[in-house]
Design a protein around this motif. Sequence first.
Motif, short mmCIF file in Angstrom:
data_model
loop_
_atom_site.label_atom_id
_atom_site.label_comp_id
_atom_site.label_asym_id
_atom_site.label_seq_id
_atom_site.Cartn_x
_atom_site.Cartn_y
_atom_site.Cartn_z
N VAL A 1 0.83 -1.20 0.00
CA VAL A 1 0.00 0.00 0.00
C VAL A 1 0.87 1.25 0.00
CG1 VAL A 1 -1.75 1.33 1.25
CG2 VAL A 1 -1.90 -1.18 1.16
N ALA A 2 1.78 1.36 0.96
CA ALA A 2 2.59 2.57 1.11
C ALA A 2 3.37 2.94 -0.16
CB ALA A 2 3.54 2.42 2.29
N PRO A 3 3.99 1.98 -0.88
CA PRO A 3 4.74 2.38 -2.08
C PRO A 3 3.91 3.14 -3.11
CG PRO A 3 5.35 0.15 -1.45
CD PRO A 3 4.19 0.54 -0.58
N TRP A 4 2.61 2.83 -3.20
CA TRP A 4 1.77 3.49 -4.20
C TRP A 4 1.61 4.97 -3.90
CZ3 TRP A 4 0.51 1.64 -8.79
CH2 TRP A 4 0.59 0.27 -8.99
N LEU B 1 -3.56 9.48 7.86
CA LEU B 1 -4.95 9.31 7.43
C LEU B 1 -5.27 7.85 7.10
CD1 LEU B 1 -5.50 12.42 5.11
CD2 LEU B 1 -6.71 11.93 7.24
N ILE B 2 -4.35 7.20 6.40
CA ILE B 2 -4.60 5.80 6.00
C ILE B 2 -4.52 4.87 7.20
CG2 ILE B 2 -3.73 3.91 4.56
CD1 ILE B 2 -2.74 6.08 2.59
N GLY B 3 -3.67 5.22 8.15
CA GLY B 3 -3.60 4.44 9.40
C GLY B 3 -2.91 3.10 9.21
N HIS B 4 -3.41 2.10 9.94
CA HIS B 4 -2.77 0.78 9.93
C HIS B 4 -2.78 0.14 8.55
CE1 HIS B 4 -2.36 0.76 14.28
NE2 HIS B 4 -3.64 1.11 14.39
N ALA B 5 -3.76 0.53 7.71
CA ALA B 5 -3.85 -0.06 6.37
C ALA B 5 -2.64 0.27 5.51
CB ALA B 5 -5.12 0.41 5.67
N ALA B 6 -1.91 1.36 5.85
CA ALA B 6 -0.75 1.74 5.05
C ALA B 6 0.32 0.67 5.05
CB ALA B 6 -0.17 3.05 5.59
N TRP B 7 0.32 -0.18 6.10
CA TRP B 7 1.38 -1.17 6.24
C TRP B 7 0.95 -2.57 5.80
CZ3 TRP B 7 5.55 1.55 7.25
CH2 TRP B 7 5.40 2.77 7.92
N TRP B 8 -0.24 -2.67 5.21
CA TRP B 8 -0.75 -3.99 4.80
C TRP B 8 0.09 -4.51 3.64
CZ3 TRP B 8 -2.64 -6.18 0.35
CH2 TRP B 8 -3.30 -7.39 0.51
N PRO B 9 0.40 -5.81 3.60
CA PRO B 9 -0.01 -6.87 4.54
C PRO B 9 1.04 -7.17 5.61
CG PRO B 9 0.92 -7.86 2.58
CD PRO B 9 1.03 -6.38 2.38
N GLY B 10 2.13 -6.38 5.66
CA GLY B 10 3.21 -6.72 6.57
C GLY B 10 3.01 -6.30 8.00
N HIS B 11 2.13 -5.32 8.23
CA HIS B 11 1.86 -4.82 9.59
C HIS B 11 3.16 -4.42 10.28
CE1 HIS B 11 -2.24 -6.08 9.05
NE2 HIS B 11 -1.86 -7.34 8.85
N GLN B 12 3.95 -3.61 9.58
CA GLN B 12 5.24 -3.18 10.13
C GLN B 12 5.08 -2.17 11.26
OE1 GLN B 12 8.79 -3.86 9.13
NE2 GLN B 12 7.57 -5.69 8.84
N ASP B 13 3.84 -1.69 11.49
CA ASP B 13 3.65 -0.72 12.56
C ASP B 13 3.28 -1.38 13.89
OD1 ASP B 13 1.18 -1.57 11.60
OD2 ASP B 13 0.19 0.33 12.07
N ARG B 14 3.26 -2.69 13.92
CA ARG B 14 2.93 -3.35 15.18
C ARG B 14 4.03 -3.13 16.21
NH1 ARG B 14 0.76 -9.20 12.89
NH2 ARG B 14 -1.35 -8.51 12.32
N LYS B 15 3.61 -3.04 17.46
CA LYS B 15 4.55 -2.80 18.54
C LYS B 15 5.53 -3.96 18.61
CE LYS B 15 4.88 -1.58 23.43
NZ LYS B 15 4.15 -1.29 24.68
N SER B 16 6.84 -3.61 18.75
CA SER B 16 7.87 -4.65 18.82
C SER B 16 8.98 -4.15 19.72
CB SER B 16 8.43 -4.95 17.42
OG SER B 16 9.04 -3.80 16.89
N THR B 17 9.95 -5.02 19.96
CA THR B 17 11.10 -4.64 20.77
C THR B 17 11.92 -3.59 20.04
OG1 THR B 17 11.18 -6.87 21.67
CG2 THR B 17 13.15 -5.50 21.95
N PRO B 18 12.26 -2.51 20.69
CA PRO B 18 13.05 -1.47 20.02
C PRO B 18 14.33 -2.04 19.43
CG PRO B 18 12.25 -0.69 22.15
CD PRO B 18 11.93 -2.15 22.08
#
Length: 717
Positions: free
Chosen positions: A548-551, A684-701
């Motif tokens: 999504v984001a590359p577009w 504006l796009i929110g979590h959908a911007a990272w579909w399908p990888g969900h790179q915005d999910r909380k993770s260890t720094p």
Amino acid sequence: MFHRIGRVVVRHPVWTIVAWIFVAAGIVATAPSLPSNSDQSSFLPKSYESIQAADLQQSAFPSAFTPSAIVLYQRSDGGKLTPDDLKDAARITGELGAKKIDQVQQVVPGPPSKDGRYVLGLVSMDTKNAGQPTQLDAAKTLRSDAKELTKGTQLDAKLGGSAAQGLDQQDSSSRANALTFVGTFAIILITLLIIFRSPILAVLPLVVLIALVFSTANALIADASKLFGLQANSSTSALLIVVLLGVGTDYYLFLMFRYRERLRAGDEPKVAMVNAVGRVGEAIASAAGAVMISFLALLLSTLGFLKQMGPALAITVAVTLLAALTLFPAICSLIPPRALFWPSKAWLKEPSNARFAALGRGVQRRPALFAVVSGVVMIALALGTLGFKATFDLASGSMPKTQESMVVQTEMQNAYSAGAAEPTSVLVTSTGDGRLDTAALPAYERKLSAVQGVADVQPAAISKDGRTANVTVTLKYGSATDQAISAVGDVRDVAHADAPPGTKALVGGMSSIYKDINAAVNHDYRTVFPLAALLIMIILGLLLRSVVAPWYLMASVGLGFGATLGATVLIFQKGQGHSGLMFMLPVIMYLFVVAIGTDYNILMISRLREEAREGRDPREAASRAVRHAGPTVAAAGFILAATFATLMLAGNSLLTEMGFAVSFGIVVAAFVMAMFFTPSLTALIGHAAWWPGHQDRKSTPDVETVDARELEPSAKN
């Protein structure tokens, strides 16, 4: 991977520096000299009609020639030539031919002008070496000898034509390179001093980039040119300086801003550098990859100039990337922070970044407003592209009008037919085994003379074997003008349609070459542009693990390109009255603006993803990204825009247009796209911007927690 690179470099900084020095010295010592070419016909492959016509003319009429240089004689007082003046001109022409100057095959008298104020000497040179340094040397000798031989007469002699233009372009290029280098050096030095308030941090990238990276890149370019049979062009060297210093300083800023941030977060200096390389390395590598992919896409161009420039710039960026990930961290890790940042103490505490924090809060609260306003501004500027026109006069575009060859061109256009200096050749050759039917040629010549825009048609010259005729057509316009290119198209139509039975016609000459260059540029628009965009999107997709984001990132860069071209048209065509912009400008601008614009987008969205991984919602992540990445983008964008703007000091329209267009495009990329448009759309796009990888999910720094002692060279694993 980038943490591992950082660990190796920081643990072995001295060996890293020594390796750089030895490898660079070896590459430079073994590299061949860099070949150069200013022959515009070499821009095109042999499949184009103008090149086929030139080859046929050379084989069928080896003694006939299109002048490589023209000696223009006139009285010193500007009056009409007397019979004695004409005798002196003929004598000087003969003596120039008798000197047997290297590359000069013959020098023959040319016709006087209709007003009686000028007469010509026509110089034939070896066409196989057109545009090569040996012919530029010959032009220099001819110019000097002609002036020497006019002493004691009432005549002045000036040298024009393609060889003289190549010589003057070379001289202008040397001055342009010096001005560009000094301007770029000064801008980067002053800006880095303002940003870091540290002389070491300001001087370090310039010394490293000039002493090691530039020499290494130039040597590798020479190796690649020899290996693949490429030629350098006089305009490429100025671009190499700007790309190296501008892009290299950008990557240096990306690294040092993150290093300073990690120091403020409490990391030990060596750990801070490892974390800086680890965190920003992916963004730098992806950004450099996008730039290199864009430049390498030029290999698909049909224009020799662009095909030669692409690999050279890609090699420069690759060496710069390697220096950013290894050499800069190694050097900085050897210097204690207090000394590195001396005398400033600002690195010890986190600044408020009030302006960027306020911008971030604005993006967080009203992302739609920021996205719409920035988008409307770019669309409005992009409307200027509707007025774009191309010009093909590279000679006048790449040097001032005061250069001697340009003075000759102007005076000949006024005194003779504008197309007399570079006439069009219509070659008619038999397609069978027999000789031409010469009886059909007079009617054919009358049809050519009736074409609109034709000033004169000379009776056909017949080759020794009787199979080919050369009809010299003089146009009413200068060879590089829009009117000449349109007229030569009409000449081609008539020449092809009305060729005598059993023959085929090929139309050559500079106007024909320019027409084919125009067709080649249109081909590049349909191939290079889409391919570069597709490859950059793939890089973005791999970096962000998103489809999504590359577009929308590429859409924003496309808007930036349109806004930049539109603004350039408004400034130079509408504002300054230029007849058109240099024909290759949109291709170069697209590659620079798209690739470098993607750099800033990558840096901003990488930081946005990093903030999201720490558990922040999309709008807050966008706000924090603007606050923390905004200063880096602003500083890098300003430096790179200012370095490209130094091309405007070169004193010729080609580099002036290029300097303005690319610097304006970088300003749009940094201060409109990356700062507002991209984070606003992502919020504006929110979590959908990272579909399908969900790179915005909380993770260890993504931060190293190793003991600093492990990074010492003597430490045991």
